[in-house]
Enzyme design. Structure first.
Site, PDB file in Angstrom:
ATOM      1  CD  GLU A 155      -0.625  -0.544   5.645  1.00 54.02           C
ATOM      2  OE1 GLU A 155       0.474  -0.588   6.211  1.00 54.02           O
ATOM      3  OE2 GLU A 155      -1.099  -1.520   5.017  1.00 54.02           O
ATOM      4  CD  GLU A 156      -1.309  -4.332   3.309  1.00 52.55           C
ATOM      5  OE1 GLU A 156      -0.075  -4.213   3.155  1.00 52.55           O
ATOM      6  OE2 GLU A 156      -1.819  -4.958   4.253  1.00 52.55           O
ATOM      7  CG  HIS A 179      -4.682  -1.055   6.588  1.00 57.31           C
ATOM      8  ND1 HIS A 179      -4.901  -2.023   5.630  1.00 57.31           N
ATOM      9  CD2 HIS A 179      -3.656  -1.511   7.343  1.00 57.31           C
ATOM     10  CE1 HIS A 179      -4.047  -3.026   5.800  1.00 57.31           C
ATOM     11  NE2 HIS A 179      -3.282  -2.753   6.840  1.00 57.31           N
ATOM     12  CG  ASP A 187      -2.198  -6.844   6.936  1.00 55.61           C
ATOM     13  OD1 ASP A 187      -2.481  -5.690   7.285  1.00 55.61           O
ATOM     14  OD2 ASP A 187      -1.200  -7.107   6.251  1.00 55.61           O
TER      15      ASP A 187
END
Length: 444
Positions: free
Chosen positions: A341-342, A295, A307
């Site tokens: 995504e988060e 992502h 991330d």
């Protein structure tokens, strides 16, 4: 300074995504009564040993050995953090779209999605009783803000939802501080997700959650939280393990704790965004898809390299390695770089709705979003017959000692495919005790 070990780790981490892309059979098919691999499949797969070695040699020792790291560093240095709905996320999508075209990948395009736009704003927390102390906080995604003058209230420290309900009569008008024990990320994250609403149900005016990690260097972690329907929305943030433990000790001594909380968080209208797609079209079954992904969005308190910039770089590199070697997979390899995504897998959920009508053509779905650590193998979810095939495929990774095939392929962005019966995988890696650097200011 980079060590030889860390550089080698970066070279190896995309290889589990690559070597099984030439499988002679489909994994997404009706299982037979025979739970073993199809007849002759072991021989067919072992025939790809030389191909797998060429991929490994190019990634580990050849001209591509540092390419994914160079791409990742250039991307994060240029764009920075990429919060859902932000201008930086727009820039990241444009950057990656242009980079994929320049790299010569096929069918590079953008697919639209509507995503949340939450803004952190200025935030602070100060203990005013029993002493003056600045409390490190990170507001949680989708939290409301405090009134402009802030909130000053006494603290109620609890260690579980059960304790909170048992002490409901003490909670009205207070700031609830959760000092929950860390069990695992999957279990303990419930306090981050539901802590605000559970506190609001008993009359609290705000909630602060001990960061969901077993490790802290006075580093609060952020993450998304969800308000329950029909429940008053109250401000919520994470605090460090150190501050949560300190307030718990104070409470056990019977000391009165008062905090002053300011949060400028707000949720703006949803914005237009895109999932970013690139492919290598299959030679024999172009309509069948092996999907690999990471992502593009990140939190706003680091650079989003772990991330999930690393997952993006890994997925991109997998396609580049095949192209560099002139290898044409039998099935189409489709890379999707998810947006938002988060915020709960928003971009991926919309992609699934747009493509689920062709679900029988999706042979395997993969996501790299568990950190860019040394790979041990793969986590896999699928039928017993598909697992038997994958066990043969993993033998091709013996030269880099990455042969483990564990249970439970996972990923926020692919879970809906797995739940619908499509085989799914994620990379098995050295355990990191639940520490998620992308959610903290200590992250990169």
């Amino acid at each position: 300074m980079e060590t030889d070990t860390s550089l080698k780790t970066r070279r190896l981490r995309m290889l589990p995504l690559v070597v099984f892309m030439f499988m002679p059979v489909s994994l997404h098919s009706k299982p037979s009564r025979d739970v073993g691999s199809p007849p002759g499949i072991a021989t067919q797969i072992s025939g790809y040993r030389d191909v797998a070695q060429k991929i490994i040699d190019l990634a580990v020792q050849g001209k591509a050995q540092n390419r994914s790291y160079d791409r990742l560093s250039a991307f994060t240095d240029t764009v920075g953090n990429r919060l859902s709905g932000s201008q930086n996320l727009d820039l990241a999508i444009k950057y990656m779209y242009n980079a994929l075209i320049q790299d010569g990948l096929e069918n590079v395009h953008l697919e639209p999605a509507k995503i949340p736009h939450w803004v952190r704003g200025q935030e602070s927390a100060v203990m005013v009783l029993p002493r003056n102390h600045t409390v490190a906080i990170l507001g949680l995604g989708s939290s409301v803000g405090t009134p402009s003058q802030g909130i000053e209230a006494e603290v109620l420290v609890v260690e579980s939802f059960e304790e909170l309900r048992g002490r409901a009569g003490e909670a009205k008008g207070k700031i609830v501080v959760y000092n929950q024990r860390f069990v695992s990320y999957g279990q303990t994250v419930a306090y981050r997700a539901d802590g605000a609403s559970e506190a609001a149900k008993v009359g609290a005016v705000a909630s602060l959650i001990r960061s969901v990690t077993p490790f802290s260097i006075n580093s609060p972690h952020t993450g998304w939280q969800w308000y329950q329907p029909g429940v008053q929305q109250i401000p919520t943030a994470c605090i460090t393990i150190e501050d949560a433990e300190m307030m718990a000790r104070m409470a056990r001594r019977g000391q009165k704790i008062v905090l002053r909380l300011h949060m400028g968080a707000q949720t703006l209208p949803d914005v237009d965004s895109f999932n970013t797609v690139a492919e290598l079209v299959g030679s024999k079954h172009p309509e069948q898809v092996v999907l690999l992904s990471g992502h593009l969005d990140s939190w706003d308190v680091g650079q989003g390299a772990m991330d999930d910039g690393g997952g993006v770089a890994i997925s991109w590199e997998a396609l580049s390695l095949l192209r560099d070697l002139g290898l044409r997979p039998k099935r189409t390899i489709r890379m999707v770089l998810w947006t938002a995504e988060e915020a709960g897998g928003v971009g991926a959920s919309q992609y699934f709705q747009q493509h689920k009508g062709n679900i029988s053509n999706f042979d395997l779905v993969m996501e790299s979003d568990l950190g860019t650590f040394a790979p041990l193998g793969l986590q896999f979810t699928g039928s017993k017959q598909a697992r038997a095939v994958m066990q043969e495929v993993m033998k091709l990774l013996a030269p880099i000692n990455t042969t483990a095939l564990e249970e439970h392929g996972e990923g926020t962005d692919i879970d809906m495919w797995i739940q619908s019966g499509v085989p799914g995988e994620s990379r098995a890696r050295i355990q990191t005790c639940g520490y998620r650097p992308g959610e903290s200011r200590a992250g990169i």
